[in-house]
Every structure is written in C-alpha cells, then in structure tokens.
Design a protein around this motif. Structure first.
Motif, PDB file in Angstrom:
ATOM      1  N   GLU A 119       0.843  -1.198   0.000  1.00  0.00           N
ATOM      2  CA  GLU A 119       0.000   0.000   0.000  1.00  0.00           C
ATOM      3  C   GLU A 119       0.879   1.249   0.000  1.00  0.00           C
ATOM      4  O   GLU A 119       1.536   1.564   0.986  1.00  0.00           O
ATOM      5  CB  GLU A 119      -0.946  -0.002   1.205  1.00  0.00           C
ATOM      6  N   TYR A 120       0.874   1.929  -1.128  1.00  0.00           N
ATOM      7  CA  TYR A 120       1.578   3.206  -1.269  1.00  0.00           C
ATOM      8  C   TYR A 120       0.541   4.263  -1.621  1.00  0.00           C
ATOM      9  O   TYR A 120      -0.277   4.063  -2.533  1.00  0.00           O
ATOM     10  CB  TYR A 120       2.635   3.125  -2.378  1.00  0.00           C
ATOM     11  N   TYR A 121       0.585   5.365  -0.912  1.00  0.00           N
ATOM     12  CA  TYR A 121      -0.392   6.431  -1.136  1.00  0.00           C
ATOM     13  C   TYR A 121       0.329   7.749  -1.432  1.00  0.00           C
ATOM     14  O   TYR A 121       1.314   8.098  -0.768  1.00  0.00           O
ATOM     15  CB  TYR A 121      -1.304   6.595   0.081  1.00  0.00           C
ATOM     16  N   THR A 122      -0.177   8.450  -2.440  1.00  0.00           N
ATOM     17  CA  THR A 122       0.410   9.742  -2.802  1.00  0.00           C
ATOM     18  C   THR A 122      -0.008  10.806  -1.799  1.00  0.00           C
ATOM     19  O   THR A 122      -0.875  10.576  -0.947  1.00  0.00           O
ATOM     20  CB  THR A 122      -0.058  10.172  -4.202  1.00  0.00           C
ATOM     21  N   ASN A 123       0.579  11.963  -1.928  1.00  0.00           N
ATOM     22  CA  ASN A 123       0.205  13.083  -1.050  1.00  0.00           C
ATOM     23  C   ASN A 123      -1.237  13.525  -1.275  1.00  0.00           C
ATOM     24  O   ASN A 123      -1.813  14.200  -0.422  1.00  0.00           O
ATOM     25  CB  ASN A 123       1.154  14.262  -1.266  1.00  0.00           C
ATOM     26  N   ARG A 124      -1.812  13.145  -2.428  1.00  0.00           N
ATOM     27  CA  ARG A 124      -3.215  13.447  -2.695  1.00  0.00           C
ATOM     28  C   ARG A 124      -4.137  12.341  -2.206  1.00  0.00           C
ATOM     29  O   ARG A 124      -5.348  12.428  -2.362  1.00  0.00           O
ATOM     30  CB  ARG A 124      -3.438  13.659  -4.203  1.00  0.00           C
ATOM     31  N   GLY A 125      -3.558  11.287  -1.628  1.00  0.00           N
ATOM     32  CA  GLY A 125      -4.358  10.206  -1.075  1.00  0.00           C
ATOM     33  C   GLY A 125      -4.687   9.089  -2.034  1.00  0.00           C
ATOM     34  O   GLY A 125      -5.493   8.208  -1.718  1.00  0.00           O
ATOM     35  N   GLU A 126      -4.078   9.086  -3.235  1.00  0.00           N
ATOM     36  CA  GLU A 126      -4.344   8.034  -4.212  1.00  0.00           C
ATOM     37  C   GLU A 126      -3.465   6.813  -3.916  1.00  0.00           C
ATOM     38  O   GLU A 126      -2.285   6.952  -3.612  1.00  0.00           O
ATOM     39  CB  GLU A 126      -4.027   8.529  -5.632  1.00  0.00           C
ATOM     40  N   ARG A 127      -4.029   5.659  -4.061  1.00  0.00           N
ATOM     41  CA  ARG A 127      -3.242   4.447  -3.920  1.00  0.00           C
ATOM     42  C   ARG A 127      -2.558   4.132  -5.243  1.00  0.00           C
ATOM     43  O   ARG A 127      -3.212   4.115  -6.302  1.00  0.00           O
ATOM     44  CB  ARG A 127      -4.120   3.263  -3.498  1.00  0.00           C
ATOM     45  N   VAL A 128      -1.253   3.902  -5.193  1.00  0.00           N
ATOM     46  CA  VAL A 128      -0.484   3.558  -6.386  1.00  0.00           C
ATOM     47  C   VAL A 128       0.228   2.232  -6.144  1.00  0.00           C
ATOM     48  O   VAL A 128       0.184   1.678  -5.043  1.00  0.00           O
ATOM     49  CB  VAL A 128       0.524   4.668  -6.748  1.00  0.00           C
ATOM     50  N   SER A 130       3.552   1.335  -6.529  1.00  0.00           N
ATOM     51  CA  SER A 130       4.950   1.231  -6.119  1.00  0.00           C
ATOM     52  C   SER A 130       5.411   2.527  -5.473  1.00  0.00           C
ATOM     53  O   SER A 130       4.782   3.580  -5.640  1.00  0.00           O
ATOM     54  CB  SER A 130       5.839   0.915  -7.326  1.00  0.00           C
ATOM     55  N   LYS A 131       6.523   2.418  -4.777  1.00  0.00           N
ATOM     56  CA  LYS A 131       7.127   3.596  -4.164  1.00  0.00           C
ATOM     57  C   LYS A 131       7.553   4.595  -5.231  1.00  0.00           C
ATOM     58  O   LYS A 131       7.421   5.810  -5.059  1.00  0.00           O
ATOM     59  CB  LYS A 131       8.325   3.182  -3.321  1.00  0.00           C
ATOM     60  N   SER A 132       8.052   4.075  -6.350  1.00  0.00           N
ATOM     61  CA  SER A 132       8.492   4.957  -7.437  1.00  0.00           C
ATOM     62  C   SER A 132       7.325   5.743  -8.021  1.00  0.00           C
ATOM     63  O   SER A 132       7.453   6.935  -8.336  1.00  0.00           O
ATOM     64  CB  SER A 132       9.185   4.152  -8.540  1.00  0.00           C
ATOM     65  N   GLU A 133       6.169   5.089  -8.184  1.00  0.00           N
ATOM     66  CA  GLU A 133       4.998   5.800  -8.700  1.00  0.00           C
ATOM     67  C   GLU A 133       4.537   6.870  -7.718  1.00  0.00           C
ATOM     68  O   GLU A 133       4.060   7.925  -8.136  1.00  0.00           O
ATOM     69  CB  GLU A 133       3.877   4.812  -9.003  1.00  0.00           C
ATOM     70  N   LYS A 134       4.671   6.606  -6.432  1.00  0.00           N
ATOM     71  CA  LYS A 134       4.349   7.641  -5.437  1.00  0.00           C
ATOM     72  C   LYS A 134       5.280   8.836  -5.605  1.00  0.00           C
ATOM     73  O   LYS A 134       4.844   9.994  -5.567  1.00  0.00           O
ATOM     74  CB  LYS A 134       4.468   7.085  -4.022  1.00  0.00           C
ATOM     75  N   ILE A 135       6.572   8.569  -5.807  1.00  0.00           N
ATOM     76  CA  ILE A 135       7.549   9.646  -5.995  1.00  0.00           C
ATOM     77  C   ILE A 135       7.184  10.483  -7.216  1.00  0.00           C
ATOM     78  O   ILE A 135       7.195  11.718  -7.187  1.00  0.00           O
ATOM     79  CB  ILE A 135       8.971   9.065  -6.131  1.00  0.00           C
ATOM     80  N   ILE A 136       6.840   9.795  -8.314  1.00  0.00           N
ATOM     81  CA  ILE A 136       6.484  10.495  -9.557  1.00  0.00           C
ATOM     82  C   ILE A 136       5.225  11.337  -9.355  1.00  0.00           C
ATOM     83  O   ILE A 136       5.175  12.513  -9.728  1.00  0.00           O
ATOM     84  CB  ILE A 136       6.270   9.484 -10.698  1.00  0.00           C
ATOM     85  N   ALA A 137       4.201  10.734  -8.764  1.00  0.00           N
ATOM     86  CA  ALA A 137       2.932  11.441  -8.546  1.00  0.00           C
ATOM     87  C   ALA A 137       3.133  12.665  -7.667  1.00  0.00           C
ATOM     88  O   ALA A 137       2.595  13.751  -7.948  1.00  0.00           O
ATOM     89  CB  ALA A 137       1.911  10.496  -7.912  1.00  0.00           C
ATOM     90  N   ASP A 138       3.907  12.524  -6.606  1.00  0.00           N
ATOM     91  CA  ASP A 138       4.117  13.638  -5.681  1.00  0.00           C
ATOM     92  C   ASP A 138       4.910  14.762  -6.338  1.00  0.00           C
ATOM     93  O   ASP A 138       4.683  15.941  -6.051  1.00  0.00           O
ATOM     94  CB  ASP A 138       4.838  13.154  -4.420  1.00  0.00           C
ATOM     95  N   GLU A 139       5.828  14.413  -7.241  1.00  0.00           N
ATOM     96  CA  GLU A 139       6.590  15.453  -7.939  1.00  0.00           C
ATOM     97  C   GLU A 139       5.711  16.177  -8.950  1.00  0.00           C
ATOM     98  O   GLU A 139       5.794  17.404  -9.099  1.00  0.00           O
ATOM     99  CB  GLU A 139       7.811  14.849  -8.635  1.00  0.00           C
ATOM    100  N   LEU A 140       4.861  15.455  -9.649  1.00  0.00           N
ATOM    101  CA  LEU A 140       3.898  16.096 -10.555  1.00  0.00           C
ATOM    102  C   LEU A 140       3.005  17.052  -9.772  1.00  0.00           C
ATOM    103  O   LEU A 140       2.779  18.200 -10.190  1.00  0.00           O
ATOM    104  CB  LEU A 140       3.038  15.037 -11.257  1.00  0.00           C
ATOM    105  N   ASN A 141       2.519  16.587  -8.655  1.00  0.00           N
ATOM    106  CA  ASN A 141       1.641  17.407  -7.820  1.00  0.00           C
ATOM    107  C   ASN A 141       2.378  18.631  -7.280  1.00  0.00           C
ATOM    108  O   ASN A 141       1.825  19.741  -7.256  1.00  0.00           O
ATOM    109  CB  ASN A 141       1.104  16.557  -6.663  1.00  0.00           C
TER     110      ASN A 141
END
Length: 239
Positions: A119-128, A130-141
């Motif tokens: 379970e990896y969650y972005t800063n916007r609360g979305e479940r992704v 992998s850890k890498s996808e969380k990093i990417i999502a948070d940088e986009l945000n």
C-alpha cells in the motif's frame, strides 16, 4: 599583424582578435585579461544583458497578450445564456479551462488485486502500485502538473479497440496537450521487458510517439529510478 577581427564593439568596451588571441580594450586602451578579469567579465555581461533585455521584454508583452486573449475567449463562451451554453462546446478552449475540465473529469481506474498487500499512497491520497509511482505522482503534484493515475485509454490493437491504463495521463500546463507518462520498473526482467516493447509498439501504431506523446521513466533492480530525471522530463514536456 593580422587584420583586426572585431567581435563586439561599443563606446567603452571592445574586443579584437590578433594573431589568434583575444585582446580587450576599455575606452580604446588595452586592458590585460589576467590583471582585470573581473572588470572585463562584468563589461561583457552588461553588454550581453543589455542586448537580451529587449528580447525578454517583447516575450513578456507577448505572454501578457496571450493571457488577455485567453480571458476574452473564455468570456465569449461564459457570457452565453446558460440554456444555450449547455448545447455546445466552445470552438476555442483556453488552457486554463482545459486544465479545469481535465482535473474535474471522473473515471474508473484499474482495480487492485485483493491479494496485493503493498500500500503506497500519494500526497493526494491516491493508492499507487509502487514507491516509485508515489515519488512520480508527488513530484507532478508539487510542480502543479495535472495528472490522472491509471486513467483508461482506448487504443486500436489488431483491428480491435482495447483498453489500456497508462501509469499517468498528464497535461502540459502551457499548451494543454495531453502526455502519457509511463514508468517501467523491472527492465531487467525478460518477460516484463518484452511486454514493455509490445506496449510501446501499440502506442506508436496509434500515432502516440515516444518522446512526443509518451514520456518514459525506467528502472531495474540494480539501477533505481533517477529522481532528478523526473524533474528534467517535467520541465521539458509538461511546463
């Protein structure tokens, strides 16, 4: 002495090339580069910035014009009576409106396997996934780039329409163009690699070209995701 090859000349600062070496003159007096480097460098910088200034000012005026035009285009549509407005789509949609509609769009993404315990969650609360996808999502945000995680995309495959789920569907905040950002995380796995090539081939056959429409990020078990590259790609393709 060879004929002077004058590079830059103004009232106070000049440069000549004599026998392959540059010589600098301030008020027509020879000035040693070794002894007066800081002064010579400063004068070159002043001249450069003086010539750059009108170009930048023109660009600023152009950008202001674009912003004013976007506002006017938006007003034409918004000032229509609501009963008429709901019947049509505007012929010209400002980027700000494209972003607003993109961000408000609802969709059903790819579901998670019930046995998936990660379970990896972005800063916007979305479940992704992998850890890498969380990093990417948070940088986009963080950089204000609109994105959708695993938003369905219909593509033509062997004459049939099939549904795909790009990792991130993003929007360029300057042009409003849609870009698909894919993260390939197991590039040292032979089966994963083959599937990746197959997916890229499908993109290209649907006229979604790598580097133009599709942005690729990758890593392997021995070479982790380069976080600096994420920022580089964002700056190059999404702003």
């Amino acid at each position: 002495m060879e004929a002077d090859d004058r590079l830059e000349t103004n009232t106070n600062f000049a440069c000549k090339k004599i026998r392959g070496n540059y010589r600098y003159y301030i008020d027509d007096k020879y000035t040693s580069l070794n002894k007066e480097f800081d002064q010579i460098r400063e004068m070159a910088l002043v001249e450069y910035r003086r010539k750059l200034k009108p170009i930048l000012e023109a660009e600023i005026r152009y950008l202001r014009h674009i912003l004013e035009m976007e506002t006017k285009l938006n007003e034409v549509y918004n000032k229509l009576y609501e009963g008429k407005r709901i019947l049509i789509e505007p012929d010209i949609l400002p980027v700000s409106e494209k972003m607003k509609r993109f961000e408000q769009e609802e969709y059903e993404g790819l579901s998670f396997d019930e046995n998936d315990r990660t379970e990896y969650y972005t800063n916007r609360g979305e479940r992704v996934r992998s850890k890498s996808e969380k990093i990417i999502a948070d940088e986009l945000n963080r950089q204000g780039i609109p994105y959708k995680y695993e938003k369905p995309l219909k593509l033509l495959v062997d004459g049939k329409i099939k549904e795909f789920y790009p990792d991130f569907t993003t929007m360029n905040i300057t042009t409003g163009e849609i870009k698909f950002l894919e993260h390939f995380g197991m590039m040292d796995n032979s089966n994963y690699f083959k599937n990746t090539l197959s997916k890229l081939d499908i993109y290209e056959k649907n006229n979604l070209l790598i580097g133009r429409d599709v942005i690729l990020l990758h890593e392997s078990s021995y070479r982790p995701l380069n976080t600096k590259v994420i920022t580089d790609y964002i700056n190059e393709f999404l702003v």
